[in-house]
Design a protein around this motif. Structure first.
Motif, mmCIF file in Angstrom:
data_model
loop_
_atom_site.group_PDB
_atom_site.id
_atom_site.type_symbol
_atom_site.label_atom_id
_atom_site.label_comp_id
_atom_site.label_asym_id
_atom_site.label_seq_id
_atom_site.Cartn_x
_atom_site.Cartn_y
_atom_site.Cartn_z
ATOM 1 N N LYS A 34 0.827 -1.211 0.000
ATOM 2 C CA LYS A 34 0.000 0.000 0.000
ATOM 3 C C LYS A 34 0.864 1.265 0.000
ATOM 4 C CE LYS A 34 -3.795 2.477 0.608
ATOM 5 N NZ LYS A 34 -4.668 2.724 -0.564
ATOM 6 N N ILE A 80 -10.338 5.532 -0.635
ATOM 7 C CA ILE A 80 -9.648 5.194 0.609
ATOM 8 C C ILE A 80 -8.845 6.393 1.120
ATOM 9 C CG2 ILE A 80 -8.075 3.567 1.716
ATOM 10 C CD1 ILE A 80 -10.449 2.120 0.582
ATOM 11 N N GLY A 81 -8.154 7.058 0.207
ATOM 12 C CA GLY A 81 -7.446 8.275 0.608
ATOM 13 C C GLY A 81 -6.051 8.073 1.150
ATOM 14 N N LEU A 82 -5.421 6.968 0.753
ATOM 15 C CA LEU A 82 -4.021 6.699 1.083
ATOM 16 C C LEU A 82 -3.701 6.753 2.574
ATOM 17 C CD1 LEU A 82 -2.196 8.733 -1.763
ATOM 18 C CD2 LEU A 82 -3.014 6.370 -1.807
ATOM 19 N N ASN A 87 3.094 6.054 -7.251
ATOM 20 C CA ASN A 87 1.651 6.231 -7.432
ATOM 21 C C ASN A 87 1.396 7.658 -7.886
ATOM 22 O OD1 ASN A 87 -1.073 6.377 -7.398
ATOM 23 N ND2 ASN A 87 -1.343 5.616 -5.308
ATOM 24 N N ASN A 139 -8.191 9.775 -5.336
ATOM 25 C CA ASN A 139 -8.940 9.999 -4.105
ATOM 26 C C ASN A 139 -8.305 10.988 -3.142
ATOM 27 O OD1 ASN A 139 -10.715 8.017 -5.045
ATOM 28 N ND2 ASN A 139 -9.448 6.396 -4.151
ATOM 29 N N ASN A 161 -4.364 2.508 -13.007
ATOM 30 C CA ASN A 161 -5.000 2.746 -11.723
ATOM 31 C C ASN A 161 -6.509 2.820 -11.973
ATOM 32 O OD1 ASN A 161 -5.550 3.528 -9.017
ATOM 33 N ND2 ASN A 161 -3.602 4.606 -8.894
HETATM 34 C C1 SIN Z 1 -6.676 5.124 -2.182
HETATM 35 O O1 SIN Z 1 -6.009 4.916 -1.161
HETATM 36 O O2 SIN Z 1 -7.507 6.019 -2.247
HETATM 37 C C2 SIN Z 1 -6.494 4.243 -3.378
HETATM 38 C C3 SIN Z 1 -5.150 4.381 -3.954
HETATM 39 C C4 SIN Z 1 -5.130 4.732 -5.385
HETATM 40 O O3 SIN Z 1 -6.157 4.724 -6.077
HETATM 41 O O4 SIN Z 1 -4.045 5.022 -5.893
#
Ligand code: SIN
Length: 308
Positions: free
Chosen positions: A50, A76-78, A132, A137, A196
């Protein structure tokens, strides 16, 4: 030795040699340790963890996930503990996984990518970095893979900090992914991973509200596979570095579609949630499928799709 046993699944990504092309997509595989009860994670080609950022992040307001026909939506927002805590508390456990380890990093700005590349380059047991550049998000998360100049700068800055292979994870939320990939390669990317998630919005009309806490989110799962296959093909025809296919891959047949389209490796993502053994079953199914094409190696089938 049977024809199936003799199939060579190995590949290279920059200086990294992988025994097979099957990896796990960032954000869908926890820390990898959660999958140890299901199978020997060390058998995978590689594991991507992650996303890590410079500072700790709490993530987005709930709900963060919802199912849609043929897929999943997330916002999710990392969330992550930040690089310092990660290196101290999580990384030592990841080193026990046995599979090549790819750390996924994201910056709040371009400088962050360089900071994170430098921090992880100084650590033992990391085999590659996936940048990434395409999280839909978080504020500005898409900016790194929607403008070629910005994409190139992210890679140039990270490249200056490390000799680790760099994988640029790109967004499908663009008119044309090719110039973005070319810019990333010009900046020093050793591989491109695509795609993605696709931005969307699930709606609860009775409440007259979006279902996800942040409103918009990213679509993943089987419903995005044709989008991903098209982009992988376009990338294969455009850049000279390995393409890592991501998007709705669950089975060995899905993976074969990506290989003939032009992917050198793949990542299993959303399927990890509903079939934890998907990645290892996929791996086990590859040799017989490659042999069925009359080939003795993965390399012989990559990009062999005949376009009309
Ligand atoms: C997330 O954590 O929002 C997802 C990660 C992503 O889409 O790169």
């Amino acid at each position: 030795m049977t024809a199936t046993q003799a199939v060579d699944l190995s590949l290279r990504i920059g200086s990294l040699e992988l025994q097979n092309p099957v990896g796990t997509a960032s954000g869908t595989y926890g820390k990898g340790l959660e999958f140890q009860p299901f199978y020997e994670v060390a058998r995978l080609g590689y594991v991507v963890v992650k996303t890590i950022t410079t500072e700790a992040r709490a993530g987005n307001p709930p709900p963060r996930l919802c199912e849609i026909p043929g897929g999943l939506m997330n916002s999710i927002g990392l969330p992550n503990p930040g690089v310092d805590a990660y290196i101290e508390t999580v990384l030592p456990k990841l080193r026990t996984l046995g599979a090549p380890l790819v750390i996924n990093i994201a910056g709040h700005d371009i400088a962050d990518f360089a900071i994170l590349a430098r921090r992880f380059a100084a650590e033992e047991g990391i085999d590659a970095l996936e940048l990434n550049m395409s999280c839909p998000n978080v504020s500005g998360g898409l900016d790194y893979s929607t403008d070629p100049k910005v994409a190139k700068e992210v890679l140039v800055r990270a490249r200056a900090e490390t000799d680790l292979p760099l994988i640029a994870k790109l967004s499908p939320n663009v008119t044309d992914i090719r110039p973005i990939a070319e810019a990333a390669v010009a900046g020093g990317a050793d591989a491109i991973s695509a795609i993605n998630t696709i931005v969307g919005m699930p709606v609860d009309w009775r409440k007259r509200r979006p279902i996800l806490g942040r409103g918009f989110g990213g679509i993943s799962g089987p419903c995005i596979k044709p989008v991903a296959l098209r982009m992988v093909r376009m990338l294969y025809e455009t850049v000279d570095v390995p393409i890592i296919g991501i998007g709705g891959i669950e089975t060995a047949d899905d993976a074969m579609e990506f290989f003939v389209a032009g992917a050198s490796a793949i990542q299993v993502g959303t399927a990890n949630y509903y079939r934890p053994t998907a990645a290892i079953e996929l791996l086990e199914g590859l040799p017989e499928r490659i042999a069925s094409l009359g080939a003795t190696s993965l390399q012989e089938v990559i990009g062999t799709l005949e376009m009309p």
